[in-house]
Design a protein around this motif. Structure first.
Motif, PDB file in Angstrom:
ATOM      1  N   TRP A   1       3.692  -0.342  -6.162  1.00 14.87           N
ATOM      2  CA  TRP A   1       4.389  -1.774  -5.603  1.00 14.87           C
ATOM      3  C   TRP A   1       4.804  -2.590  -6.656  1.00 14.87           C
ATOM      4  CZ3 TRP A   1       6.936  -3.914  -2.126  1.00 14.87           C
ATOM      5  CH2 TRP A   1       7.288  -5.287  -2.130  1.00 14.87           C
ATOM      6  N   ASP A   2       4.021  -2.971  -7.800  1.00 13.96           N
ATOM      7  CA  ASP A   2       4.367  -3.754  -8.874  1.00 13.96           C
ATOM      8  C   ASP A   2       5.264  -3.248  -9.531  1.00 13.96           C
ATOM      9  OD1 ASP A   2       2.389  -5.600  -8.156  1.00 13.96           O
ATOM     10  OD2 ASP A   2       0.884  -4.771  -9.760  1.00 13.96           O
ATOM     11  N   ASP A   3       5.773  -1.756  -9.527  1.00  9.92           N
ATOM     12  CA  ASP A   3       7.131  -1.248 -10.269  1.00  9.92           C
ATOM     13  C   ASP A   3       8.300  -1.360  -9.402  1.00  9.92           C
ATOM     14  OD1 ASP A   3       5.425  -0.105 -12.379  1.00  9.92           O
ATOM     15  OD2 ASP A   3       4.604   1.191 -11.006  1.00  9.92           O
ATOM     16  N   CYS A   4       7.798  -1.299  -8.060  1.00  8.80           N
ATOM     17  CA  CYS A   4       9.125  -1.321  -7.210  1.00  8.80           C
ATOM     18  C   CYS A   4       9.523  -2.658  -6.904  1.00  8.80           C
ATOM     19  CB  CYS A   4       8.612  -0.545  -5.858  1.00  8.80           C
ATOM     20  SG  CYS A   4       8.471   1.298  -6.184  1.00  8.80           S
ATOM     21  N   ALA A   5       8.604  -3.674  -6.606  1.00  5.16           N
ATOM     22  CA  ALA A   5       8.962  -5.019  -6.252  1.00  5.16           C
ATOM     23  C   ALA A   5      10.122  -5.547  -7.114  1.00  5.16           C
ATOM     24  CB  ALA A   5       7.788  -6.043  -6.359  1.00  5.16           C
ATOM     25  N   PRO A   6      10.176  -5.609  -8.242  1.00  9.70           N
ATOM     26  CA  PRO A   6      11.333  -6.173  -9.075  1.00  9.70           C
ATOM     27  C   PRO A   6      12.648  -5.707  -8.276  1.00  9.70           C
ATOM     28  CG  PRO A   6       9.674  -5.747 -10.584  1.00  9.70           C
ATOM     29  CD  PRO A   6       9.326  -5.084  -9.362  1.00  9.70           C
TER      30      PRO A   6
ATOM     31  N   ARG B   1       0.873  -1.222   0.082  1.00  5.68           N
ATOM     32  CA  ARG B   1      -0.150   0.090   0.111  1.00  5.68           C
ATOM     33  C   ARG B   1       0.727   1.394  -0.012  1.00  5.68           C
ATOM     34  NH1 ARG B   1      -2.055   3.055   4.408  1.00  5.68           N
ATOM     35  NH2 ARG B   1      -4.195   4.055   4.003  1.00  5.68           N
ATOM     36  N   ASP B   2       1.910   1.271   0.843  1.00  9.88           N
ATOM     37  CA  ASP B   2       2.810   2.521   0.849  1.00  9.88           C
ATOM     38  C   ASP B   2       3.183   2.799  -0.781  1.00  9.88           C
ATOM     39  OD1 ASP B   2       2.932   2.269   3.688  1.00  9.88           O
ATOM     40  OD2 ASP B   2       4.637   1.013   3.356  1.00  9.88           O
ATOM     41  N   TYR B   3       3.609   1.943  -1.452  1.00 10.31           N
ATOM     42  CA  TYR B   3       4.116   2.443  -2.860  1.00 10.31           C
ATOM     43  C   TYR B   3       2.954   2.740  -3.779  1.00 10.31           C
ATOM     44  CZ  TYR B   3       8.188   0.459  -0.556  1.00 10.31           C
ATOM     45  OH  TYR B   3       9.310   0.312   0.340  1.00 10.31           O
ATOM     46  N   ASP B   4       1.926   2.020  -3.701  1.00  6.29           N
ATOM     47  CA  ASP B   4       0.612   2.327  -4.526  1.00  6.29           C
ATOM     48  C   ASP B   4       0.182   3.649  -4.064  1.00  6.29           C
ATOM     49  OD1 ASP B   4       0.832  -0.117  -5.697  1.00  6.29           O
ATOM     50  OD2 ASP B   4      -0.716  -1.054  -4.433  1.00  6.29           O
ATOM     51  N   ILE B   5       0.349   4.148  -2.898  1.00  5.25           N
ATOM     52  CA  ILE B   5       0.103   5.510  -2.568  1.00  5.25           C
ATOM     53  C   ILE B   5       1.094   6.509  -2.998  1.00  5.25           C
ATOM     54  CG2 ILE B   5      -0.047   7.153  -0.731  1.00  5.25           C
ATOM     55  CD1 ILE B   5      -1.217   4.937   1.152  1.00  5.25           C
ATOM     56  N   TRP B   6       2.172   6.147  -3.132  1.00  4.70           N
ATOM     57  CA  TRP B   6       3.109   6.875  -3.769  1.00  4.70           C
ATOM     58  C   TRP B   6       2.580   7.117  -5.339  1.00  4.70           C
ATOM     59  CZ3 TRP B   6       9.035   5.137  -3.229  1.00  4.70           C
ATOM     60  CH2 TRP B   6       9.031   5.234  -1.788  1.00  4.70           C
ATOM     61  N   ARG B   7       2.228   6.237  -6.031  1.00  3.59           N
ATOM     62  CA  ARG B   7       1.588   6.131  -7.330  1.00  3.59           C
ATOM     63  C   ARG B   7       0.247   7.001  -7.357  1.00  3.59           C
ATOM     64  NH1 ARG B   7       0.243   0.707  -9.209  1.00  3.59           N
ATOM     65  NH2 ARG B   7      -1.672   1.069  -8.063  1.00  3.59           N
ATOM     66  N   GLN B   8      -0.400   6.893  -6.694  1.00  7.76           N
ATOM     67  CA  GLN B   8      -1.410   7.926  -6.550  1.00  7.76           C
ATOM     68  C   GLN B   8      -1.320   9.415  -6.152  1.00  7.76           C
ATOM     69  OE1 GLN B   8      -4.379   5.991  -3.577  1.00  7.76           O
ATOM     70  NE2 GLN B   8      -3.995   4.260  -4.572  1.00  7.76           N
ATOM     71  N   LEU B   9      -0.243   9.509  -5.655  1.00  5.14           N
ATOM     72  CA  LEU B   9       0.114  10.878  -5.315  1.00  5.14           C
ATOM     73  C   LEU B   9       0.863  11.577  -6.471  1.00  5.14           C
ATOM     74  CD1 LEU B   9       1.521  10.645  -1.698  1.00  5.14           C
ATOM     75  CD2 LEU B   9      -0.756  11.822  -2.391  1.00  5.14           C
ATOM     76  N   GLY B  10       0.945  11.010  -7.723  1.00  2.00           N
ATOM     77  CA  GLY B  10       1.425  11.456  -8.819  1.00  2.00           C
ATOM     78  C   GLY B  10       2.722  10.816  -9.297  1.00  2.00           C
ATOM     79  N   CYS B  11       3.403  10.085  -8.508  1.00  2.00           N
ATOM     80  CA  CYS B  11       4.593   9.431  -8.907  1.00  2.00           C
ATOM     81  C   CYS B  11       4.283   7.944  -9.614  1.00  2.00           C
ATOM     82  CB  CYS B  11       5.303   9.028  -7.750  1.00  2.00           C
ATOM     83  SG  CYS B  11       5.523  10.393  -6.293  1.00  2.00           S
TER      84      CYS B  11
ATOM     85  N   ASP C   1       8.105 -17.214  -0.566  1.00  2.00           N
ATOM     86  CA  ASP C   1       7.624 -16.405  -1.604  1.00  2.00           C
ATOM     87  C   ASP C   1       7.755 -14.862  -1.710  1.00  2.00           C
ATOM     88  OD1 ASP C   1       6.180 -18.530  -2.705  1.00  2.00           O
ATOM     89  OD2 ASP C   1       4.565 -18.309  -1.748  1.00  2.00           O
ATOM     90  N   GLY C   2       7.992 -14.378  -2.723  1.00  2.00           N
ATOM     91  CA  GLY C   2       8.203 -12.802  -3.041  1.00  2.00           C
ATOM     92  C   GLY C   2       9.664 -12.548  -2.703  1.00  2.00           C
ATOM     93  N   HIS C   3      10.705 -13.533  -2.423  1.00  2.00           N
ATOM     94  CA  HIS C   3      11.853 -13.223  -2.225  1.00  2.00           C
ATOM     95  C   HIS C   3      12.801 -13.680  -3.565  1.00  2.00           C
ATOM     96  CE1 HIS C   3      11.366 -11.490   1.934  1.00  2.00           C
ATOM     97  NE2 HIS C   3      10.375 -12.272   1.769  1.00  2.00           N
TER      98      HIS C   3
END
Length: 559
Positions: A132-137, A117-127, A151-153
């Motif tokens: 998350w899907d952009d940052c996770a890789p 949610r942290d990173y999805d909020i960044w995206r919603q703030l115009g970033c 999983d996810g590591h």
């Protein structure tokens, strides 16, 4: 050059040391990543400037050495904030790394990514491009996860992530107590669901600290296309018109200039990057004029939006006969722990800042946790901690349960106090200014107390030392938080990414209003993530490296 030395002592003439493709200012968590990834192309010449020294001290590399490096001025800037109204006018010491690896060389070694949610909020703030899907890789690209089957590591990355080398019966009891009050067991707070309680994972490899310098810089520091200058204090970015073309800096009293044919990249962190922008004429115009600095770009957000995690400790005296970490530092027991470290790379000397992580919701309607706990079966001598900034364990057995609010609403600021780059910037943290922050930390203390009163722990505890049984009301708990809490070393946001009027960098991390200048470090976070900031800062630099290289390729194709 020491930051206590004024620019008046510098020799008058500048020496031009040449032209590089990229100049990176700051060899901390982000700068080390950038230096590694950019110089992987042998045609790219990089100059890496670090105001601190080399990371040669053994106390940096032995994990428990953080108890010393957090107060050691040789490797730590030990910034001091201005008097803070929300914490009874107290000034707070802010440790920041003054060494290769930056704060990753002196931190508590905890590996936390934050919530989707942290990173999805960044995206919603115009970033855009920072969900998350952009940052996770990029978290995966950086990571070498030792524990199989998570999983996810990922494995194969430079940053080693491992389990604690030695668990503790009191820590096991803390987990059980958490479960007894309704906190789910969670052995991977970096998984899809952060909520729960379990042992932290650490940036440790073979019992030794895996800082950003160890992970990213040491393996490649001999590359012929990388130049590293330590004790190099940046004075300002050099411009031709609105394009950044270099950096003026000093080393041992000599004034030097380096040019950048492609970009200057600021990676000094949430204190130093906005300071250098302001010294370079980028920031609030009134502030710059007040210090006689010509305004290059009136960018009011530079230094604003400062956010930090404010932590409040609760201390418990354990019953006689219950063993804690305190006694492990004494006498023959300590000798045994030293031998265990030397021969097995396990035990006390591999200890991190906390054993147990707990992420909880203070209100049932919340979607995700809003409080994080750092829990350790140990207690500090409070007098030495407050009077001398020394982390000395007590002689008698103890337990510390320390909550912090994950997403504070209160914001502070960083502002230069002089045009002299050797003078520290002013830090106004503005803790607990927002009513939600006040409510959340009070609820965090209440939940911590419930944990201590649960059956699994209650039988081990002799007494609650702090806040103490007399501190019960919300008002009294808030007063305790104001009087005793402090930073947990996670300042961010002072060169925030976005599209609004207070943004400093756009989503490609380019400084707004100029060319050839980026900021890549924790200062670009528009909001504080839900956890410790080292892993996210490394992720930011991994992602920025790809953006920088992609832009270079586009530029070459256009040419």
């Amino acid at each position: 050059m020491s930051q206590a030395t004024t620019t008046a002592t510098l020799s008058g003439a500048e020496t031009d040391i040449g032209t590089y493709d990229y100049i990176i200012v700051g060899a901390g968590s982000a700068g080390c990543v950038l230096a590694n990834r950019l110089t992987a192309d042998p045609s790219i010449r990089v100059l890496l400037l670090e105001a601190g020294g080399k990371d040669t001290s053994p106390l940096i590399h032995i994990p428990v050495g953080y108890a010393e490096t957090l107060k050691d001025p040789k490797v730590n800037w030990l910034y001091q904030t201005e008097a803070d109204p929300g914490t009874n006018g107290r000034q707070h010491v802010w440790p920041r790394g003054k060494v290769l690896g930056g704060s990753s060389s002196i931190n508590g070694l905890l590996y936390i990514r934050g919530q989707r949610r942290d990173y999805d909020i960044w995206r919603q703030l115009g970033c855009e491009g920072w969900g998350w899907d952009d940052c996770a890789p990029y978290f995966l690209k950086s990571q070498n996860q030792e524990r199989a089957g998570l999983d996810g590591h990922a494995t194969g990355g430079p940053l080693n992530v491992s389990d604690v080398t030695q668990k503790h019966p009191v820590s096991d009891a803390v987990i059980q107590a958490g479960v007894e009050i309704g906190i789910p067991r969670n052995d991977d707070p970096n998984g899809e669901n952060q909520e729960g309680i379990g042992y932290y994972q650490l940036t440790v490899k073979n019992g030794m600290r895996c800082s950003a310098a160890v992970a990213y810089l040491h393996p490649i520091k001999q590359r012929p296309n990388l130049t590293i200058r330590t004790h190099a204090l940046a004075h300002h970015v050099i411009f031709t018109g609105k394009r950044a073309i270099g950096v003026q800096f000093s080393v041992d009293g000599d004034l030097l200039v380096a040019k950048a044919s492609h970009e200057v990249i600021l990676s000094g962190g949430a204190i130093n990057s906005p300071q250098l922008l302001q010294l370079s004429g980028i920031g609030p115009a009134d502030l710059l004029r007040r210090h006689g600095i010509a305004v290059k770009v009136d960018l009011p957000g530079v230094g604003q939006n400062l956010r930090d995690h404010y932590v409040v400790g609760m201390r418990y005296r354990l019953k006689p006969g219950v063993k804690s970490v305190n006694e492990m530092t004494k006498g023959l027991t300590f000798v045994g722990e030293v031998l265990k470290f030397l021969f097995q790379r396990k035990g006390l000397l591999t200890l991190s800042a906390a054993h147990i992580a707990a992420f909880v919701k203070t209100r049932p309607e919340l979607e995700t946790p809003d409080v994080q706990y750092h829990i350790l079966p140990a207690t500090m001598d409070q007098k030495k901690l407050f009077d001398e900034q020394k982390m000395v364990l007590e002689d008698r057995p103890g337990l510390t349960i320390a909550p912090c609010q994950l997403r504070p609403e209160s914001t502070g600021r960083i502002e230069i106090k002089s045009a002299d780059p050797s003078q520290h910037a002013g830090i106004w943290p503005n803790y607990l200014a927002d009513s939600l922050d006040q409510q959340t930390i009070v609820e965090g203390l209440k939940i911590g107390r419930r944990m201590a009163q649960a059956p699994a722990l209650a039988g081990l505890i002799e007494a609650e030392m702090e806040p103490g049984s007399a501190v019960v009301s919300d008002e009294a708990l808030l007063a305790y938080a104001r009087e005793t809490g402090s930073t947990i070393y996670h300042p961010v946001g002072t060169a925030k990414m976005g599209r609004d009027a207070m943004a400093v960098v756009d989503p490609s991390l380019k400084v707004i209003g100029v060319d050839g200048l980026r900021v890549v470090d924790a200062s670009i976070m528009p909001r504080l993530i839900s956890g410790n900031t080292n892993a996210p800062t490394i992720m930011i630099a991994e992602k920025a490296s790809d953006m920088i290289l992609a832009a270079r390729g586009q530029s070459s194709q256009a040419a």
